[in-house]
Every structure is written in structure tokens, then in C-alpha cells.
Write a protein that holds these residues in place. Structure first.
Motif, PDB file in Angstrom:
ATOM      1  N   ARG A 278       0.832  -1.208   0.000  1.00 39.03           N
ATOM      2  CA  ARG A 278       0.000   0.000   0.000  1.00 39.03           C
ATOM      3  C   ARG A 278       0.867   1.258   0.000  1.00 39.03           C
ATOM      4  NH1 ARG A 278      -2.754   0.240   5.064  1.00 39.03           N
ATOM      5  NH2 ARG A 278      -3.824   2.058   4.232  1.00 39.03           N
ATOM      6  N   ILE A 279       1.880   1.273   0.846  1.00 36.15           N
ATOM      7  CA  ILE A 279       2.736   2.451   0.965  1.00 36.15           C
ATOM      8  C   ILE A 279       3.397   2.790  -0.376  1.00 36.15           C
ATOM      9  CG2 ILE A 279       4.892   3.300   1.989  1.00 36.15           C
ATOM     10  CD1 ILE A 279       4.065   1.725   4.552  1.00 36.15           C
ATOM     11  N   PHE A 280       3.861   1.765  -1.086  1.00 33.77           N
ATOM     12  CA  PHE A 280       4.571   1.981  -2.350  1.00 33.77           C
ATOM     13  C   PHE A 280       3.660   1.861  -3.579  1.00 33.77           C
ATOM     14  CE2 PHE A 280       8.064   1.282   0.526  1.00 33.77           C
ATOM     15  CZ  PHE A 280       9.080   2.082   0.020  1.00 33.77           C
ATOM     16  N   HIS A 281       2.371   1.703  -3.317  1.00 32.87           N
ATOM     17  CA  HIS A 281       1.375   1.614  -4.401  1.00 32.87           C
ATOM     18  C   HIS A 281       1.675   0.452  -5.357  1.00 32.87           C
ATOM     19  CE1 HIS A 281      -2.049   2.787  -6.559  1.00 32.87           C
ATOM     20  NE2 HIS A 281      -1.496   3.549  -7.484  1.00 32.87           N
ATOM     21  N   VAL A 282       2.034  -0.699  -4.757  1.00 30.46           N
ATOM     22  CA  VAL A 282       2.234  -1.927  -5.545  1.00 30.46           C
ATOM     23  C   VAL A 282       1.370  -3.030  -4.935  1.00 30.46           C
ATOM     24  CG1 VAL A 282       4.518  -1.370  -6.467  1.00 30.46           C
ATOM     25  CG2 VAL A 282       4.333  -2.434  -4.201  1.00 30.46           C
ATOM     26  N   GLU A 283       0.117  -2.704  -4.677  1.00 29.38           N
ATOM     27  CA  GLU A 283      -0.791  -3.652  -4.023  1.00 29.38           C
ATOM     28  C   GLU A 283      -0.942  -4.949  -4.803  1.00 29.38           C
ATOM     29  OE1 GLU A 283      -2.492   0.507  -2.986  1.00 29.38           O
ATOM     30  OE2 GLU A 283      -1.450  -0.472  -4.651  1.00 29.38           O
ATOM     31  N   ALA A 284      -1.014  -4.841  -6.132  1.00 30.74           N
ATOM     32  CA  ALA A 284      -1.195  -6.044  -6.953  1.00 30.74           C
ATOM     33  C   ALA A 284       0.000  -6.978  -6.817  1.00 30.74           C
ATOM     34  CB  ALA A 284      -1.404  -5.655  -8.418  1.00 30.74           C
ATOM     35  N   LYS A 285       1.192  -6.413  -6.770  1.00 28.74           N
ATOM     36  CA  LYS A 285       2.398  -7.235  -6.611  1.00 28.74           C
ATOM     37  C   LYS A 285       2.426  -7.873  -5.227  1.00 28.74           C
ATOM     38  CE  LYS A 285       6.371  -8.923  -7.864  1.00 28.74           C
ATOM     39  NZ  LYS A 285       6.434  -9.977  -8.902  1.00 28.74           N
ATOM     40  N   ALA A 286       2.009  -7.141  -4.210  1.00 27.69           N
ATOM     41  CA  ALA A 286       1.960  -7.699  -2.852  1.00 27.69           C
ATOM     42  C   ALA A 286       1.003  -8.881  -2.799  1.00 27.69           C
ATOM     43  CB  ALA A 286       1.532  -6.623  -1.858  1.00 27.69           C
ATOM     44  N   THR A 287      -0.137  -8.746  -3.441  1.00 28.02           N
ATOM     45  CA  THR A 287      -1.107  -9.853  -3.493  1.00 28.02           C
ATOM     46  C   THR A 287      -0.520 -11.054  -4.218  1.00 28.02           C
ATOM     47  OG1 THR A 287      -2.972  -8.310  -3.467  1.00 28.02           O
ATOM     48  CG2 THR A 287      -3.405 -10.533  -4.297  1.00 28.02           C
ATOM     49  N   GLU A 288       0.195 -10.797  -5.291  1.00 24.85           N
ATOM     50  CA  GLU A 288       0.834 -11.883  -6.055  1.00 24.85           C
ATOM     51  C   GLU A 288       1.852 -12.630  -5.202  1.00 24.85           C
ATOM     52  OE1 GLU A 288       4.202 -12.052  -9.513  1.00 24.85           O
ATOM     53  OE2 GLU A 288       2.563 -10.622  -9.832  1.00 24.85           O
ATOM     54  N   VAL A 289       2.675 -11.887  -4.468  1.00 25.36           N
ATOM     55  CA  VAL A 289       3.696 -12.499  -3.607  1.00 25.36           C
ATOM     56  C   VAL A 289       3.041 -13.339  -2.512  1.00 25.36           C
ATOM     57  CG1 VAL A 289       5.471 -11.987  -1.869  1.00 25.36           C
ATOM     58  CG2 VAL A 289       5.467 -10.768  -4.060  1.00 25.36           C
ATOM     59  N   ILE A 290       2.023 -12.793  -1.881  1.00 21.57           N
ATOM     60  CA  ILE A 290       1.323 -13.502  -0.801  1.00 21.57           C
ATOM     61  C   ILE A 290       0.658 -14.776  -1.332  1.00 21.57           C
ATOM     62  CG2 ILE A 290      -0.648 -13.370   0.782  1.00 21.57           C
ATOM     63  CD1 ILE A 290       0.085 -10.366   1.120  1.00 21.57           C
ATOM     64  N   ASN A 291       0.009 -14.683  -2.481  1.00 20.28           N
ATOM     65  CA  ASN A 291      -0.669 -15.859  -3.053  1.00 20.28           C
ATOM     66  C   ASN A 291       0.316 -16.956  -3.425  1.00 20.28           C
ATOM     67  OD1 ASN A 291      -3.187 -14.728  -2.753  1.00 20.28           O
ATOM     68  ND2 ASN A 291      -3.328 -13.978  -4.851  1.00 20.28           N
ATOM     69  N   GLN A 292       1.487 -16.560  -3.929  1.00 23.32           N
ATOM     70  CA  GLN A 292       2.503 -17.552  -4.266  1.00 23.32           C
ATOM     71  C   GLN A 292       3.022 -18.237  -3.007  1.00 23.32           C
ATOM     72  OE1 GLN A 292       3.383 -18.731  -7.182  1.00 23.32           O
ATOM     73  NE2 GLN A 292       4.909 -20.118  -6.292  1.00 23.32           N
ATOM     74  N   MET A 293       3.226 -17.475  -1.940  1.00 23.70           N
ATOM     75  CA  MET A 293       3.647 -18.052  -0.668  1.00 23.70           C
ATOM     76  C   MET A 293       2.605 -19.046  -0.157  1.00 23.70           C
ATOM     77  SD  MET A 293       5.171 -14.640   1.234  1.00 23.70           S
ATOM     78  CE  MET A 293       5.155 -15.405   2.855  1.00 23.70           C
ATOM     79  N   LYS A 294       1.331 -18.655  -0.231  1.00 27.35           N
ATOM     80  CA  LYS A 294       0.256 -19.533   0.237  1.00 27.35           C
ATOM     81  C   LYS A 294       0.216 -20.838  -0.553  1.00 27.35           C
ATOM     82  CE  LYS A 294      -2.907 -16.009   2.071  1.00 27.35           C
ATOM     83  NZ  LYS A 294      -4.210 -15.314   1.891  1.00 27.35           N
ATOM     84  N   LYS A 295       0.431 -20.746  -1.852  1.00 28.76           N
ATOM     85  CA  LYS A 295       0.400 -21.943  -2.696  1.00 28.76           C
ATOM     86  C   LYS A 295       1.522 -22.902  -2.312  1.00 28.76           C
ATOM     87  CE  LYS A 295       0.739 -23.546  -7.471  1.00 28.76           C
ATOM     88  NZ  LYS A 295       1.752 -24.569  -7.098  1.00 28.76           N
TER      89      LYS A 295
END
Length: 332
Positions: free
Chosen positions: A178-195
């Protein structure tokens, strides 16, 4: 006829008024859109972050960030933010290979925390620390002092609370996004970790009786061990039980006698610093009081880098390392 003309004039006036109002709304929307774009090249909205008891407001993404611990640095690199970084510091070991090229673009300010002079010389507008020890009067300055100097801060919440979970780590990653306005990338990283985590937990399967695990960090007279912390959470996910998970803090000094009483099946050795893994193993094997402990009798050791046990993007790697050490038959 005059009545008819009057009606026409009335309705014409109404239509003209509506058209004028619509034009004004359109102009206002254009101004608002322009103002939003001027607030950030990609339409950055104001971001308010509540962090460690402080509220910080961002009106644009930081452009000169410094990451002050390895897990903070790796989160920044995983989000593709190396071009917004002017420094890193305090590595525990090697940066993950997939981020080495990005890491080489960022200046290393110090082996541990940089001095205030070196830190300020980088002219940062944002400082991201894994541990709250970075922002004290004796280190880089307090959060309030830095903010007065125009430097906003973020401390990894999950690294500074008792009993953190993967969800807490994800919340930190989302905040940086959110701070760096890369929310989509943060979601991608989190989803990959979860997988990746889900893949490992499926392979572990059901564990009827979790193995007892002792985490050895350091110490000769008294062992320093993981208590109720993030590593304990990962051990549980891997099908183990930290024998000191009842201590209500993150890390603790205990006694060798208590290690014997709790009878660990496996010992996790944390790899970092000047004392090698081999030296730590030799110490454990030389302790006569530990001779009958199953983990020592069977020489069951799991080696885990300190960086893997920190609250960052290495959760899948740490979990798999623990699971393979606890239940090797399920991973052959």
C-alpha cells in the motif's frame, strides 16, 4: 398557442440547466482526476498506516527507502522496489538467489545498523526495519525524531509481537504494498507463498503425534531458544511441537536440565553469526546431560538459517526445511 409556447420555453430552460450542471460535474471530475494524478504518477491515493502505535500518512510513494534488516530487504525486493531503495543493512546471511541481481543495485550501508551519519547521508525519505531496535535514541533515532527530519518509518509488526502467524506477516507485506502503491504485486507475492505452503502441508498430511522440537540458537551455560514466536508457528505447521512454546515471549534463556525434562526428538539449529553449525552440533553432542535425549542419541538435527526463521517471504522455504527434517520419509 401562447400557453403552448410557455411550456416549450419552460422545458427548454430545464434542459439548459441540466446540461450546465452536467458540464460542471464533468469539469469537477476532470479536476479531481488531475489532482489525483498529480498526487502520484499512477493516481496514488492518500495512504494511512497504523504501525507500532504510530499513525503515518503518505501522500506519495517513498522514493529513497532504506531497509534495515534482511527480511525487510527481501520483502522490498520481492515487491520489485529496488529502484526506490538507496540502502540496505544488517544481513544475517545471503540474499535469496532469485533476488541477487536486484540486490546488487542497492548500496549496502553497513554490516549491521549504519551510524546515524551514514544513514542520513543516504538522504532517505523512508526507513523500513525488521526490529524496533532500529529506531531508538542509541541507534538511528526515534520514530518521532526521524519523522521530524522528513523520514517516515515502518517496523515489521509481525517481528515484534508474541505468537505471530503467517497472516501477520501477510499484513506487513500488504502494508508495504500500500505504501509503495504496488498492491497487486503484494497480493501476487502472498498468493505464491500460500500456494507453496499449501503444497508442503499436503505432503506432510495428518500427523497423529507431533514430534518434540528444541530450537537451539546459542549459549553454552544456558541455551537461548525459541519460545512463543513465529518459528514455533512454523514448527507446528510442519507437524512438530516446540517444547518451550509455553513461555510467553519470543525468545528465552532456559536450562539444559529443562531441555532434558522436555525430551526433544529433534533439534533445530539456527545458523548465523561467528559460531558455525558444526561448532553448535559439537557443543550439543558434548553435553553429557543430553546424552539420553532422543534427538542427541539419534543425531537428529535440522539446520535453519536465521533469515528463514524471520517474519518475511521465506516462510515456504522454512516450512519445507522443517517438514523434510521432521518427516523425511514423506519427502523422498
Amino acid at each position: 398557442m401562447q400557453k403552448m409556447n410557455g411550456h416549450r420555453i419552460f422545458w427548454f430552460s430545464i434542459c439548459l440547466l441540466l446540461m450546465t450542471m452536467l458540464a460542471a460535474c464533468s469539469a469537477n471530475e476532470s479536476v479531481e482526476k488531475k489532482e489525483t494524478q498529480q498526487n502520484g504518477d499512477s493516481g496514488y491515493d492518500k495512504v494511512v498506516v497504523h504501525n507500532m502505535g504510530h499513525t503515518v500518512t503518505y501522500t506519495e510513494p517513498p522514493k529513497r527507502a532504506v531497509a534495515l534488516n534482511q527480511h525487510a530487504t527481501e520483502i522490498m525486493l520481492a515487491l520489485g522496489l529496488q529502484d526506490s531503495m538507496v540502502g540496505t543493512a544488517y544481513l544475517d546471511d545471503q540474499i535469496l538467489p532469485k533476488y541477487q541481481d536486484a540486490y546488487k543495485k542497492v548500496p549496502v550501508l553497513a554490516k549491521e545498523y549504519p551510524s546515524k551519519e551514514v544513514f542520513l547521508a543516504a538522504e532517505p525519505d523512508f526507513a523500513y526495519a525488521g526490529w524496533k531496535s532500529a529506531f531508538t535514541e542509541k541507534s538511528l533515532g526515534t520514530v518521532q525524531e526521524l519523522e521530524e527530519s522528513g523520514i517516515k518509518t515502518y517496523v515489521q509488526e509481525s517481528s515484534n509481537k508474541t505468537g505471530p502467524t503467517l497472516e501477520d506477516v501477510n499484513n506487513d507485506i500488504e502494508n508495504i504494498g500500500r505504501i509503495f502503491h504496488v498492491e497487486a504485486k503484494a497480493t501476487e507475492v502472498i498468493n505464491q507463498m500460500k500456494k507453496e505452503i499449501e503444497d508442503t502441508t499436503k505432503q506432510i498430511g495428518t500427523v497423529e503425534k507431533p514430534l518434540n522440537v528444541f530450537v537451539y540458537d546459542s549459549g553454552e551455560d544456558k541455551p537461548f531458544t525459541a519460545a512463543n514466536n513465529y518459528l514455533t508457528h512454523l514448527i507446528k505447521m510442519a507437524g512438530g511441537k516446540n517444547i518451550f512454546d509455553d513461555i510467553p515471549k519470543g525468545w528465552a534463556d532456559v536450562s539444559w536440565e529443562e531441555v532434558v525434562n522436555r525430551n526433544p526428538d529433534v533439534i533445530v539449529i539456527i545458523d548465523y553469526g561467528d559460531t558455525t553449525v558444526k561448532q553448535k552440533q559439537e557443543l550439543l553432542l558434548s553435553k553429557t546431560e543430553l546424552a539420553d535425549v532422543p534427538a542427541i542419541k539419534n543425531k537428529r538435527f535440522i539446520i535453519l538459517p536465521l533469515s528463514a526463521g524471520a517474519e518475511g517471504i521465506r516462510a515456504p522455504l522454512a516450512l519445507k526445511t522443517l517438514a523434510e527434517g521432521l518427516y523425511p520419509d514423506k519427502f523422498n
